[in-house]
Structures are given as structure tokens and as C-alpha cells.
Design a protein around this motif. Structure first.
Motif, short mmCIF file in Angstrom:
data_model
loop_
_atom_site.label_atom_id
_atom_site.label_comp_id
_atom_site.label_asym_id
_atom_site.label_seq_id
_atom_site.Cartn_x
_atom_site.Cartn_y
_atom_site.Cartn_z
N HIS A 230 35.01 -49.37 82.47
CA HIS A 230 34.11 -50.76 81.03
C HIS A 230 33.61 -51.77 81.64
CE1 HIS A 230 37.15 -48.22 78.57
NE2 HIS A 230 36.15 -48.65 77.80
N SER A 262 31.34 -47.20 80.20
CA SER A 262 31.53 -47.89 78.41
C SER A 262 31.10 -49.36 79.25
CB SER A 262 32.73 -47.34 77.92
OG SER A 262 32.57 -47.93 76.66
N LEU A 264 31.11 -52.98 76.51
CA LEU A 264 31.01 -54.03 75.21
C LEU A 264 30.94 -54.57 75.52
CD1 LEU A 264 34.95 -52.40 75.49
CD2 LEU A 264 33.35 -51.49 74.67
N ASP A 291 27.41 -47.61 69.23
CA ASP A 291 27.74 -47.73 67.86
C ASP A 291 26.70 -47.80 66.94
OD1 ASP A 291 27.51 -50.56 68.81
OD2 ASP A 291 28.98 -50.59 68.20
N GLU A 305 33.50 -40.03 68.48
CA GLU A 305 34.55 -40.47 69.00
C GLU A 305 35.15 -40.16 70.13
OE1 GLU A 305 37.01 -43.05 67.40
OE2 GLU A 305 37.79 -43.26 68.79
N TRP A 308 34.13 -42.99 73.48
CA TRP A 308 34.69 -43.74 73.81
C TRP A 308 35.66 -42.90 75.19
CZ3 TRP A 308 31.17 -46.63 72.29
CH2 TRP A 308 30.97 -47.01 71.12
N SER A 318 28.33 -45.39 77.58
CA SER A 318 28.34 -45.47 76.11
C SER A 318 28.55 -46.95 75.32
CB SER A 318 30.03 -45.20 75.33
OG SER A 318 31.08 -45.03 76.28
N ALA A 320 28.91 -49.97 72.45
CA ALA A 320 29.69 -50.66 71.88
C ALA A 320 29.74 -52.41 71.18
CB ALA A 320 31.06 -50.52 70.90
N HIS A 331 39.95 -52.12 72.35
CA HIS A 331 39.14 -50.80 72.94
C HIS A 331 39.19 -50.67 73.89
CE1 HIS A 331 35.35 -48.54 72.42
NE2 HIS A 331 35.50 -48.45 74.10
N HIS A 335 40.65 -46.72 75.51
CA HIS A 335 40.08 -45.92 75.94
C HIS A 335 39.62 -45.85 77.50
CE1 HIS A 335 38.70 -45.06 71.52
NE2 HIS A 335 38.63 -45.72 71.63
#
Lengths: 415, 415
Positions: A230, A262, A264, A291, A305, A308, A318, A320, A331, A335
Motif C-alpha cells: 500500500h 493499492s 489510499l 472506490d 471487495e 482490496w 486499487s 480508495a 484498511h 488487506h
């Protein structure tokens, strides 16, 4: 029950390990240099064997990117030889005194690094792993049982023959490196059930391989390499820096475990950063699974789902928006695969909280996840990146390929 | 599949672990002091619960030595409380920087000790382990799921209730220590298959318990404590010293894993030492299972092949004459459980060769095997003695109850 053939191979590995454990650094380095030279001497035979594997793979309709990973050529073989020489240049971990003291009663206590003994390595297509793993195991004093992909069998057989000949010529047992005999899953199974014969098993490959080894093995396993990494862009982030880090972490090399999967973004900066980073990701050819906030941007596909938890290993990510740092932590807790997670922030408090709370092998601040790597960390050689908590976590170099023992010296001490 | 009840308990342990991982040393020490005080406050309730266990055990015809291990009294409870206070006095392993450097590119790299998360401990009769294990886990930042013997269920329930109340009163989650719910092997099985919910499993007990956990567990296991420990009396031994060490290692305490179980004597000193040590062992009430040379002495029973691998945990020892140091190494390689093996010798070369070649958690020179112990090594607390090679080997103190993570700090670093 292991077959007679397997037991015999494992027994020879144990005998070789017993000799290797007592070998000096000079003897091991000489063997590594000999291995490098012999690989180059045997170039024609190895490339011919590899050509058989490549032809067989093509005939079976294997995807061209997989065929490319399987393929050897002069430069790749030279890189394998150089890798062995690089390992020869590294310090010997065996014999390092990890801690030592003289107890109040006069007993002298030393905790000393020693080899594991016999290491099993299960890996997928790339035949260069055969030489890399053999070199790291030899330098750390371990005999190795290699189980490569059956698609690379001809290549691996030729490479191991070279390495064995070189080791023997340098005065070490040729059996320090062996291929696990037999076909298919049964042979892998024997390796996984060889508790007592094999000291540690390291699977290198995709999530499926690793989870099946973890599930089935009675030999202690070191899990490597699944990275759902992430990048969290904090409310206090420098957004130019965040942009550079996200793009680097995602696009510098997509097929590796330390690539970002991912993104964020803190709600406070979402209005500015979401459209901006999405545009840059799109320019770089990255498919964004977003998202609701991200999906409002043209070209973003709505995340399911499952996204993630997905390690794409491709130009996909991904993405969000999270309310704040706590939302990001929550999060990630849910994940992350525990490989590498990074925060971009100018807030010392946020950086401190993120590094303390994220339970991953590497937690980074204002740096790309791509830095989680034995080479980048200065280890000189890397057998893989452990994502488990026992024994080794993060990039594993030579010291991580050893155990320790206590040597206790007295002069007639009794209790 | 884990039951809902187990999953719920494990989930509460995870939540508690997440809080505990960030707790300061002061907060953890205050909780340990509170636990000690509360155990003493609850003496009446705990001893009453223990009396039920003892009564049930006696009614079931349990051997009196087992009942004694189960039994608590004022002094034993006070020792448990003192153990918790001792752990409070030890340094906090969490946050220790194991290594650190600034890389050439300016990235700051630190490898820092962090808790595992949730630790499972499976153990046999002694209820004092309940408090000891809870204290060590709490100090190292781990939530613990305890699975004691069902014969100690009332005692353990009362002790855990006390500890939970104390932790909560000190401001930590009570769920940092919990008993695994449910009856019999099914409950143990849930703990063993709880990969992802439990980070590491430590079985403490006899060989049967440990091997069944190792075989069935998908959670990473740290094996502890089976000790088929050898004393080798070398050709160059001081025989007075050898006599003292053999007697101490065998008779100082027989029920422990670091007691000697096998005696090897070099042929060169056998004529003098075999009758002499046999006489002393007999005086001490030790039954000797001997090879042909030993069995020629009155009162020695001939050893069977099984004796060489037997951990008697009693006033019994196997004994053999070996040709020389190499013979001893060969015998130990074949039969040692890898716990503790000692050589008695005045030869520096023999000592050096023995310590290099014997692949055990502790290798001793001129000292009793009884010294392999966290207390003797100065660790202050010990969760057990690992006989495996991964993660921890030998006595396990607080640092061995932690993992590490890399914290990498940059200022916008990309590759």
C-alpha cells in the motif's frame, strides 16, 4: 513415507552439509569462484539444454512472457556467474558471535551463527534461481535440495551438473547442491514431508505455490514474497512527492512483490489528489480499480471487495479514499499481506504512528515500496523476502540463512 | 474450520494485541505488578479452585508426583507473583533497534523488534506456567491464548480471571490473556489450525505433545524441550572433573530437559573410568543401561538400541564406550535430540572440534548440561528451550518472543 531415492538424495545432502558446516570461508569462496568459472566453461551445454526447455514450452503454447523468464543466453549466464562471484565477496555469516558474555560463575557463553544444515528450495520457472540459491546456500554453509519447475528441468539439470563438478574440483562435496528427483507434485510432497531430513523449506513463487507449501509442509517453512503493498497519501503529504512515489511504486517494475498494488488517499487531500494521480496513472497505462470517489473519474473501474486483497503484478492498482490516518491503518490491517506499506506525509506524528501501527515486514516513510529489497538494503545477496514473523522478516541475506548455537565453556562447572 | 467461539476469542486476542503492541514499557510493567498483587489478593479463590483440580486428579487415580505438579499453595502462588514482578524488572525487548544504517542514497534503515501479535501456548499440568507465560507474553507485547491441561482447568480459570482483572485495572485490555475454550483434543486442534489468527504456537511438555503439535499445526511452531543430552568423557579428560560433571548432569534434577541421559566414554580412559563412574552412579541410585563394556560391571543392565534415543527423565542413564572423539561425534549425530551435549576434556583441539561439529542448541565444554537454562544464562525469564533451528535455538527469553520489522525513512525516495 519418502521414497528410497529421495531418502538417499537427502542423506547425501546431510553428509555434504556436515562437511560444509566445518569448511573455511576460503574453501567456500574458492568453490563459488570455481562454480562461476565452470558455468561459463559449460555455456554451450547449458544453453543447449535451455533451448530444449524453451522449445518444449513453446510447443506447449506457453505464454511468451513466461518463455522469456525461462530463456537463458550468454549475458544471462554471465550474470549468474557474476552473482556467484558477488556472494564469494560477502562476509561469511558462519561463526559470527551474535552475543557473548562471561556469567557470574565464570562460565563463558557465546551465541554463534551456524548453518541450518539442509535447505530445500521450491521455485518457479527462472533457471537463474538455481545458481543464485546454490551460491547463497553454499556460502551460508548449507547443502541445498532444489526443486525447480519441471518446465526448466533440462536447464536446471545442466546447471546443477556444472555446479557439482565445480564444487568437487574445489574440494567440497558435489552433493552440496542437488536437484530433488522425481516428477510432479509427488516429488514436491516428499520434500515438504521430509521433516528431520530437511531443516528448512523456502518456497519462492506465486501465492498459490506458497500457500500450498505452508499448508502441507511438516518441514519448517519460511514464507516469501506475496506483496499486496500500500501507498497511503496522508493529509499532511507533499502531493508532488506523493505523485512521484505512487508512480514509482506502481510502474517502476510491475511483476515484483514490492510493487504497490493499492493506493489510499486521506479525505482532506482527496479533492485535489484523486483526479491528479488518476490522470498520471492513466497516462502511465495503469488501470485504476477505484472506490466511489475514484470511480467518479473517467476511466476508473469500480473496485470489487476482492480488489482490496489483490496482488495484480501488472499495470493495475486499487484505490480508495480513507477518512484519515486511522482509516488507512484499519484498511491496511484488513488487506495488507504484510510485505511493504508506505506513508507519504510531512507530519512527524503521522509517520511515527504509521510505522508503529502497521504490522508489515517493511514500513516506509516518504519512500517507494520498491526499496524493500536485499540489494537496496545493502545485503549483497537475497534469497527472497520473508513475509512471516518467525526467524526472518523482510529481505533475507546470508545471516538469515543461518541458525545459532550456544557454546558454553567452563572448567568443571556443576550446579 | 474454527468454531465461532474460538474465532471470537482469537479475534479478541488480536484486538488486544494491536493495543498491547503500542503500549509503553511503563504501562506493561504496571500491568505485571498489578497481576502479581491481584494473584496474591485472590489467593483464597485460586487455592480453592486448585483444590478442586487436585481432588479430581486424586479421584481419577493420578500418580502422586503428577498431583504434586498440579498442586498450588501459598509459597507457590507467591513464587508466581514474584515471577511476574521479575519480568516487570527486565528490559522491554519491543522497540530495540537490532541494526540500522543510512544507505548511500540517504534512506535511513532500521530493523526494530516488534511483538509477534498473538501467541498460543499448549502446556501440561503445572498451573504456574499460566502466570509465567502470561507475564512473558505481556512484556514482549504479545496477547496469549493459553491451552493448559484439562486436569488444571479450575486452577487455570481462576488464575486467568485474576490476571485479566489486573490487566484491565492497569489500563490494558483484559483479553491480552485468555484460555482457549472447549474440551479435549478438538480445542487443541483449533489452536493448531488457526493460521492467520495465531502467529506462533509454543508447545511445552513431553515428546508426545510436541511431536503431535509439530505434525498437525499449520501455525508456525517453536519446538521446545525434548532433551536426550550427552556427556562425552574424552581421552584427555580430567577424570575427577568428569565424575563431578556426569553426576551433576544426571542427578541434580532428573525431570528436566537439560538433565544428561547418555554417557559416552573414550576407549583410552574406559578401563579406569567405566568401573569408577558406574560405582558412583549406582551409589546415587542411577540405573545404568550399558553397552558391552559397561554391562560387564555388576548391576548394569545391557542397553537396547532404543536406550540410545531415550529421554529417561529419571535416575537412569545409557552408557557406552566409543573409540574416540570421532566415535562420540558419530554417536551424538545419530542419537542426540539437539538440546545440550557436553565434552569433558583438557584438550583444546578436542574441545574446539566438539563445539564445531556437534549440532545442538547448546554445546558445552567442561560444564554440566544443567547450565542450558534461561535463568543460568542470565535471561531473567524463560518461556522454554527451543530445540529447533528456526527463529530461536536454546533458552528463549524476552527477545526471542519478538519478531522484527524494517522501518525505512526517506524524503521522497524513488527508484
Amino acid at each position: 513415507m519418502p521414497t528410497t531415492v529421495f531418502t538417499e538424495v537427502a542423506g547425501r545432502a546431510r553428509a555434504a552439509a556436515t562437511t560444509l558446516a566445518l569448511a573455511t570461508r576460503a574453501a567456500k569462496d574458492a568453490a563459488l569462484e570455481a562454480m562461476a568459472a565452470t558455468l561459463l566453461d559449460d555455456e554451450a551445454a547449458i544453453l543447449a539444454a535451455n533451448a530444449e526447455d524453451v522449445e518444449r514450452a513453446r510447443a506447449a503454447g506457453t505464454a511468451e512472457n513466461v518463455v522469456d523468464r525461462l530463456r537463458l543466453d550468454g549475458p544471462r549466464l554471465a550474470a549468474m556467474a557474476q552473482g556467484l562471484r558477488d556472494v564469494a565477496g560477502l562476509p561469511d555469516p558462519v561463526g559470527e558471535v551474535v552475543r557473548g558474555s562471561t556469567l557470574a560463575n565464570g562460565l563463558q557463553l557465546r551465541q554463534v551463527r551456524v548453518p541450518f544444515g539442509v535447505v530445500g528450495i521450491i521455485y518457479e520457472a527462472r533457471p537463474n534461481v538455481t545458481a543464485d540459491a546454490a551460491g547463497i546456500c553454499l556460502k551460508s554453509g548449507n547443502a541445498v535440495l532444489l526443486r525447480g519447475s519441471s518446465s526448466a528441468l533440462s536447464s536446471n539439470t545442466a546447471i546443477v551438473a556444472s555446479l557439482q563438478r565445480a564444487a568437487a574440483a574445489a574440494g567440497l562435496p558435489g552433493d552440496v547442491v542437488q536437484l530433488v528427483p522425481g516428477e510432479g507434485h509427488d516429488a514436491v510432497k516428499e520434500l515438504m514431508r521430509a521433516r528431520g531430513l530437511v531443516d528448512v523449506l523456502i518456497p519462492r513463487g506465486g501465492a498459490g505455490l506458497i500457500s500450498s507449501v505452508v499448508e502441507e509442509s511438516t518441514v519448517p517453512v519460511i514464507e516469501t514474497g506475496v506483496g499486496n503493498c500500500h501507498v497511503y497519501v496522508d493529509a499532511a503529504a507533499d502531493l508532488d512527492m506523493a505523485e512521484r512515489i505512487v508512480l514509482n511504486a506502481k510502474t517502476h517494475r510491475t511483476s515484483v512483490c514490492n510493487a504497490a498494488e493499492s493506493l489510499l488517499v486521506a479525505e482532506a487531500v482527496a479533492a485535489e489528489f484523486v483526479p491528479r494521480i488518476t490522470a498520471r496513472l492513466h497516462e502511465a497505462g495503469v488501470l485504476v480499480h477505484g472506490d466511489a470517489t475514484f470511480a467518479a473519474v473517467d476511466g476508473v473501474v469500480p473496485a470489487t471487495e476482492a480488489d482490496w486483497g489483490t496482488e495484480y503484478l501488472a499495470l493495475e492498482i486499487s484505490a480508495a479514499v480513507v477518512p484519515d490516518l486511522d482509516g488507512a491503518l484499519e484498511h491496511i490491517r484488513r488487506h495488507s499481506s504484510g510485505h511493504s506499506d508506505t506513508i507519504v506525509t510531512d507530519s512527524a506524528a503521522a509517520a511515527q504512528r504509521f510505522t508503529a501501527a502497521v504490522d508489515s515486514a517493511a514500513v516506509l516513510v516518504n519512500a517507494s515500496t520498491r526499496f524493500t529489497d536485499g540489494g537496496e538494503f545493502g545485503f549483497g545477496a537475497e534469497i527472497g523476502i520473508s513475509t512471516q514473523k518467525l526467524h526472518a522478516r523482510g529481505p533475507m541475506g546470508l545471516p538469515e540463512m543461518t541458525s545459532t548455537k550456544y557454546v558454553v565453556t567452563g572448567d568443571g562447572h556443576t550446579r
